[in-house]
Design an enzyme around this catalytic site. Structure first.
Site, PDB file in Angstrom:
ATOM      1  CE  LYS A 199      -3.759  -2.447   2.415  1.00  0.00           C
ATOM      2  NZ  LYS A 199      -4.467  -2.467   3.721  1.00  0.00           N
ATOM      3  CE1 TYR A 222      -9.525  -3.350   0.837  1.00  0.00           C
ATOM      4  CE2 TYR A 222      -9.273  -1.290  -0.410  1.00  0.00           C
ATOM      5  CZ  TYR A 222      -8.795  -2.333   0.401  1.00  0.00           C
ATOM      6  OH  TYR A 222      -7.688  -2.311   0.806  1.00  0.00           O
ATOM      7  CG  ASN A 272      -3.183  -2.932   6.966  1.00  0.00           C
ATOM      8  OD1 ASN A 272      -3.033  -2.436   5.921  1.00  0.00           O
ATOM      9  ND2 ASN A 272      -4.424  -3.583   7.297  1.00  0.00           N
ATOM     10  CG  HIS A 307      -4.833  -6.336  -0.069  1.00  0.00           C
ATOM     11  ND1 HIS A 307      -6.224  -6.761   0.412  1.00  0.00           N
ATOM     12  CD2 HIS A 307      -5.214  -7.215  -1.476  1.00  0.00           C
ATOM     13  CE1 HIS A 307      -6.985  -7.529   0.070  1.00  0.00           C
ATOM     14  NE2 HIS A 307      -6.259  -7.921  -0.933  1.00  0.00           N
ATOM     15  CD  GLU A 349      -8.324  -9.570  -3.367  1.00  0.00           C
ATOM     16  OE1 GLU A 349      -9.236  -9.011  -2.538  1.00  0.00           O
ATOM     17  OE2 GLU A 349      -7.050  -9.824  -2.914  1.00  0.00           O
TER      18      GLU A 349
HETATM   19  P1  GDP Z   1      -7.822  -7.727   5.563  1.00  0.00           P
HETATM   20  O1  GDP Z   1      -8.210  -8.731   4.663  1.00  0.00           O
HETATM   21  O2  GDP Z   1      -6.800  -8.169   6.697  1.00  0.00           O
HETATM   22  O3  GDP Z   1      -7.398  -6.270   4.933  1.00  0.00           O
HETATM   23  O4  GDP Z   1      -9.060  -7.379   6.180  1.00  0.00           O
HETATM   24  P2  GDP Z   1     -10.568  -7.037   5.648  1.00  0.00           P
HETATM   25  O5  GDP Z   1     -10.727  -7.561   4.321  1.00  0.00           O
HETATM   26  O6  GDP Z   1     -11.618  -7.425   6.779  1.00  0.00           O
HETATM   27  O7  GDP Z   1     -10.776  -5.426   5.631  1.00  0.00           O
HETATM   28  C1  GDP Z   1     -10.383  -4.814   4.690  1.00  0.00           C
HETATM   29  C2  GDP Z   1     -10.207  -3.269   5.015  1.00  0.00           C
HETATM   30  O8  GDP Z   1     -11.368  -2.707   5.912  1.00  0.00           O
HETATM   31  C3  GDP Z   1      -9.127  -3.250   6.132  1.00  0.00           C
HETATM   32  O9  GDP Z   1      -7.664  -3.233   5.565  1.00  0.00           O
HETATM   33  C4  GDP Z   1      -9.506  -2.050   7.124  1.00  0.00           C
HETATM   34  O10 GDP Z   1      -9.013  -1.024   6.416  1.00  0.00           O
HETATM   35  C5  GDP Z   1     -10.794  -2.082   7.072  1.00  0.00           C
HETATM   36  N1  GDP Z   1     -11.552  -2.503   8.223  1.00  0.00           N
HETATM   37  C6  GDP Z   1     -11.832  -3.755   8.576  1.00  0.00           C
HETATM   38  N2  GDP Z   1     -12.156  -4.118   9.763  1.00  0.00           N
HETATM   39  C7  GDP Z   1     -12.321  -3.029  10.206  1.00  0.00           C
HETATM   40  C8  GDP Z   1     -12.601  -2.503  11.546  1.00  0.00           C
HETATM   41  O11 GDP Z   1     -13.145  -3.141  12.439  1.00  0.00           O
HETATM   42  N3  GDP Z   1     -12.570  -1.077  11.663  1.00  0.00           N
HETATM   43  C9  GDP Z   1     -12.060  -0.012  10.788  1.00  0.00           C
HETATM   44  N4  GDP Z   1     -11.977   0.989  10.947  1.00  0.00           N
HETATM   45  N5  GDP Z   1     -11.591  -0.792   9.486  1.00  0.00           N
HETATM   46  C10 GDP Z   1     -11.654  -2.071   9.337  1.00  0.00           C
HETATM   47 MG    MG Z   2      -9.663  -9.041   3.120  1.00  0.00          MG
END
Ligand code: GDP
Ligand code: MG
Length: 200
Positions: A13, A53, A155, A158, A169
């Protein structure tokens, strides 16, 4: 499909590029034995990130519900009880974050690559990412900070969550022509059945 042909999508990222962690991140995946089969640098468009997303039509609901549960598990009141409202804010912040500068998009290949790259990368929220994972070692963000500042969690990376997600993806980020099919010499040691090519 043989397990060694599994592929996953990884994006370094904009914060990962700005932290000059491209080499470190590639090293972490490379040294485990994975093969890089596609790589490019680009500044993604807002549309491209929204589509990324929402490739899974359930992503808005699932991420909203997960986030609401996250608040409740910490004894906090979520900003809304509507998962779609929650995800609308998350998506808006993600679009700002992911289009803020260049990213590195990559496809990595190897046995169990989806699961192992998730493990090497660490959990989504850096506050609780395992020590030794890339996020645990290199970044310090938390949902407490992102909620206070109204932005996406930084973070670094991705990485696809499942084999099905990886397939969708990869098609979203790369054309067939951009993916290189080739052998690595080390695959003889990682995957060869009899190891009968070593002795002279
Ligand atoms: P990843 O696969 O580990 O990136 O996580 P997810 O696919 O569940 O979520 C995608 C993105 O959504 C994450 O990188 C975060 O930016 C956001 N996100 C997910 N869970 C949360 C949460 O509990 N709070 C907030 N603020 N953002 C979240
Ligand atoms: Mg994810």
């Amino acid at each position: 499909m043989h397990p060694k042909q599994e592929r996953t999508l990884v994006i370094i990222k904009p914060d990962g590029v700005q932290r000059t962690l491209i080499g470190e991140i590639i090293k972490r995946y490379e040294r485990v034995g994975f093969k890089l089969v596609a790589i490019k640098m680009l500044i993604p468009s807002l549309e491209h990130i929204e589509k990324h997303y929402t490739l899974d039509p359930n992503w808005r609901r699932i991420t909203g519900e997960k986030t609401i549960n996250g608040y409740k598990n910490k004894g906090l009141t979520p900003p809304s009880e509507d998962p779609y409202e929650i995800t609308a804010v998350i998506l808006k912040n993600l679009k700002t974050y992911m289009t803020s500068g260049p990213v590195i998009a990559m496809i990595w290949q190897g046995a169990h690559v989806v699961q192992i790259i998730r493990k090497l990368t660490g959990g989504t929220e850096p506050l609780t990412s395992d020590i030794g994972s890339i996020r645990g070692d290199f970044v310090l963000d938390s949902y407490q900070m992102t909620d206070a500042d109204g932005r996406a969690i930084r973070n670094l990376i991705h990485a696809s969550g499942t084999i099905e997600e990886a397939e969708a993806e990869i098609n979203h980020w790369f054309t067939k022509e951009e993916i290189i099919n080739y052998h690595l010499v080390q695959e003889q040691i990682l995957y060869d059945v009899n190891l009968d090519g070593i002795k002279e």
